[in-house]
Scaffold this motif. Structure first.
Motif, PDB file in Angstrom:
ATOM      1  N   VAL A 137       0.841  -1.200   0.000  1.00 43.23           N
ATOM      2  CA  VAL A 137       0.000   0.000   0.000  1.00 43.23           C
ATOM      3  C   VAL A 137       0.877   1.250   0.000  1.00 43.23           C
ATOM      4  CG1 VAL A 137      -1.587   1.367   1.424  1.00 43.23           C
ATOM      5  CG2 VAL A 137      -2.024  -1.066   1.051  1.00 43.23           C
ATOM      6  N   GLN A 138       1.962   1.229   0.771  1.00 44.18           N
ATOM      7  CA  GLN A 138       2.862   2.372   0.828  1.00 44.18           C
ATOM      8  C   GLN A 138       3.559   2.611  -0.502  1.00 44.18           C
ATOM      9  OE1 GLN A 138       3.176   4.580   3.416  1.00 44.18           O
ATOM     10  NE2 GLN A 138       1.377   3.421   4.056  1.00 44.18           N
ATOM     11  N   HIS A 139       3.941   1.547  -1.157  1.00 42.39           N
ATOM     12  CA  HIS A 139       4.566   1.677  -2.480  1.00 42.39           C
ATOM     13  C   HIS A 139       3.600   2.299  -3.473  1.00 42.39           C
ATOM     14  CE1 HIS A 139       5.397   0.203  -6.599  1.00 42.39           C
ATOM     15  NE2 HIS A 139       6.651   0.473  -6.278  1.00 42.39           N
ATOM     16  N   ASP A 140       2.381   1.803  -3.488  1.00 46.01           N
ATOM     17  CA  ASP A 140       1.372   2.336  -4.400  1.00 46.01           C
ATOM     18  C   ASP A 140       1.055   3.799  -4.066  1.00 46.01           C
ATOM     19  OD1 ASP A 140       1.258  -0.113  -5.627  1.00 46.01           O
ATOM     20  OD2 ASP A 140      -0.550  -0.781  -4.587  1.00 46.01           O
ATOM     21  N   SER A 141       1.086   4.113  -2.776  1.00 52.59           N
ATOM     22  CA  SER A 141       0.843   5.486  -2.349  1.00 52.59           C
ATOM     23  C   SER A 141       1.906   6.427  -2.898  1.00 52.59           C
ATOM     24  CB  SER A 141       0.838   5.554  -0.818  1.00 52.59           C
ATOM     25  OG  SER A 141       0.841   6.891  -0.367  1.00 52.59           O
ATOM     26  N   GLU A 142       3.150   6.010  -2.816  1.00 52.96           N
ATOM     27  CA  GLU A 142       4.240   6.849  -3.326  1.00 52.96           C
ATOM     28  C   GLU A 142       4.113   7.077  -4.830  1.00 52.96           C
ATOM     29  OE1 GLU A 142       9.044   6.444  -3.737  1.00 52.96           O
ATOM     30  OE2 GLU A 142       8.160   5.912  -1.793  1.00 52.96           O
ATOM     31  N   GLU A 143       3.762   6.022  -5.564  1.00 50.46           N
ATOM     32  CA  GLU A 143       3.592   6.158  -7.008  1.00 50.46           C
ATOM     33  C   GLU A 143       2.460   7.132  -7.337  1.00 50.46           C
ATOM     34  OE1 GLU A 143       5.491   4.725  -9.511  1.00 50.46           O
ATOM     35  OE2 GLU A 143       6.781   4.275  -7.799  1.00 50.46           O
ATOM     36  N   LEU A 145       1.380   9.489  -5.415  1.00 44.77           N
ATOM     37  CA  LEU A 145       1.777  10.815  -4.947  1.00 44.77           C
ATOM     38  C   LEU A 145       2.651  11.518  -5.984  1.00 44.77           C
ATOM     39  CD1 LEU A 145       1.358  12.637  -2.541  1.00 44.77           C
ATOM     40  CD2 LEU A 145       3.365  11.618  -1.456  1.00 44.77           C
ATOM     41  N   VAL A 146       3.477  10.774  -6.665  1.00 40.65           N
ATOM     42  CA  VAL A 146       4.292  11.360  -7.744  1.00 40.65           C
ATOM     43  C   VAL A 146       3.383  11.978  -8.802  1.00 40.65           C
ATOM     44  CG1 VAL A 146       5.843  10.823  -9.669  1.00 40.65           C
ATOM     45  CG2 VAL A 146       6.298   9.877  -7.409  1.00 40.65           C
ATOM     46  N   ARG A 163      10.022  12.869  -7.335  1.00 43.43           N
ATOM     47  CA  ARG A 163      10.025  11.555  -6.689  1.00 43.43           C
ATOM     48  C   ARG A 163      10.562  11.644  -5.266  1.00 43.43           C
ATOM     49  NH1 ARG A 163       8.447   7.453  -9.600  1.00 43.43           N
ATOM     50  NH2 ARG A 163       9.004   6.119  -7.840  1.00 43.43           N
ATOM     51  N   LEU A 164      11.587  12.472  -5.069  1.00 45.93           N
ATOM     52  CA  LEU A 164      12.157  12.619  -3.734  1.00 45.93           C
ATOM     53  C   LEU A 164      11.152  13.265  -2.775  1.00 45.93           C
ATOM     54  CD1 LEU A 164      15.778  13.767  -4.634  1.00 45.93           C
ATOM     55  CD2 LEU A 164      15.143  11.647  -3.475  1.00 45.93           C
ATOM     56  N   VAL A 165      10.444  14.273  -3.252  1.00 41.84           N
ATOM     57  CA  VAL A 165       9.419  14.926  -2.425  1.00 41.84           C
ATOM     58  C   VAL A 165       8.309  13.932  -2.095  1.00 41.84           C
ATOM     59  CG1 VAL A 165       7.647  16.722  -2.381  1.00 41.84           C
ATOM     60  CG2 VAL A 165       9.917  17.242  -3.291  1.00 41.84           C
ATOM     61  N   ALA A 166       7.895  13.157  -3.092  1.00 41.58           N
ATOM     62  CA  ALA A 166       6.838  12.164  -2.879  1.00 41.58           C
ATOM     63  C   ALA A 166       7.278  11.118  -1.861  1.00 41.58           C
ATOM     64  CB  ALA A 166       6.473  11.492  -4.201  1.00 41.58           C
ATOM     65  N   ALA A 168       9.584  11.402   0.475  1.00 42.37           N
ATOM     66  CA  ALA A 168       9.742  12.007   1.797  1.00 42.37           C
ATOM     67  C   ALA A 168       8.383  12.242   2.453  1.00 42.37           C
ATOM     68  CB  ALA A 168      10.514  13.315   1.681  1.00 42.37           C
ATOM     69  N   ALA A 169       7.432  12.792   1.706  1.00 42.33           N
ATOM     70  CA  ALA A 169       6.103  13.054   2.242  1.00 42.33           C
ATOM     71  C   ALA A 169       5.403  11.756   2.617  1.00 42.33           C
ATOM     72  CB  ALA A 169       5.268  13.831   1.225  1.00 42.33           C
TER      73      ALA A 169
END
Length: 216
Positions: A137-143, A145-146, A163-166, A168-169
């Motif tokens: 779920v966290q991986h999908d969230s980061e994608e 968020l990008v 990607r770095l901001v995504a 980190a957030a």
């Protein structure tokens, strides 16, 4: 991305509602007994469905909690791209606003749902298969968020920076929610998940700014 997705047809809405109901019942059982002590049959019975129907929606019993875990993430991303947001809002302000909206009890998420999530996250570290779902779920969230941050950061934004901001957030949100879930802090107020997550994001920015000053 798993979880609560925008739906248009009556069939899709019913499917999403059924998935979320199963997820809620699974979270209740996992929180009370631990995932290893709960069977798919028990989850299906608690949700008022047959086992065959359960497996039509989810591959494993652990997968059944993905909609609940991802629901807050889905709301976070949706709030981030709110067309009613102030036109002069910075990326940092947008992240804080969306974070508060996603983690403050309302029609969605309700206080009860946040408490279910708390109980579920307390079992994650002791249940490898459940933790795998949380990490997915966290991986999908980061994608996701990008994709949400790209238009906010502008067409000239460096993709690596986005990607770095995504990342980190997303990490700040995850750490805040896990920290809150491990405590007995209330769902609202300065010790609630919303303010804790906003505080984590601000601390991240402060640390980055301090590092920049040291390097000047």
């Amino acid at each position: 991305m798993p979880g609560v997705q925008p739906v248009t047809s009556l069939t899709e809405r019913r499917k999403a509602q059924t998935q979320l109901e199963i997820s809620r019942r699974a979270a209740e059982l996992f929180s009370a007994r631990g995932a290893s002590s709960v069977t798919a049959e028990q989850i299906a019975a608690a949700a008022g469905i047959g086992l065959r129907t359960f497996y039509r929606y989810f591959r494993t019993k652990e997968d059944s909690v993905a909609p609940l875990l991802a629901g807050g993430v889905t709301g976070w991303i949706a709030h981030l791209g709110d067309p009613a947001a102030p036109a002069d809002e910075t990326v940092g302000q947008a992240l804080e606003r969306a974070t508060r909206q996603a983690l403050t009890p309302s029609e969605y998420p309700t206080e009860e749902m946040l408490e279910w999530t708390r109980g579920l996250l307390r079992t994650v570290h002791d249940e490898p298969d459940l933790r795998a779902v949380w990490l997915r779920v966290q991986h999908d969230s980061e994608e996701a968020l990008v994709e949400a941050l790209t238009p906010l950061m502008g067409p000239d934004a460096d993709p690596l920076t986005v990607r770095l901001v995504a990342a980190a957030a997303n990490a700040a949100m995850r750490i805040a929610v896990e920290t809150w879930a491990a405590s007995d802090a209330p769902v609202t107020g300065p010790e609630g998940p919303a303010e804790l997550a906003v505080g984590c994001m601000r601390r991240l920015v402060d640390q980055a700014n301090a590092r920049n000053l040291e390097n000047d």
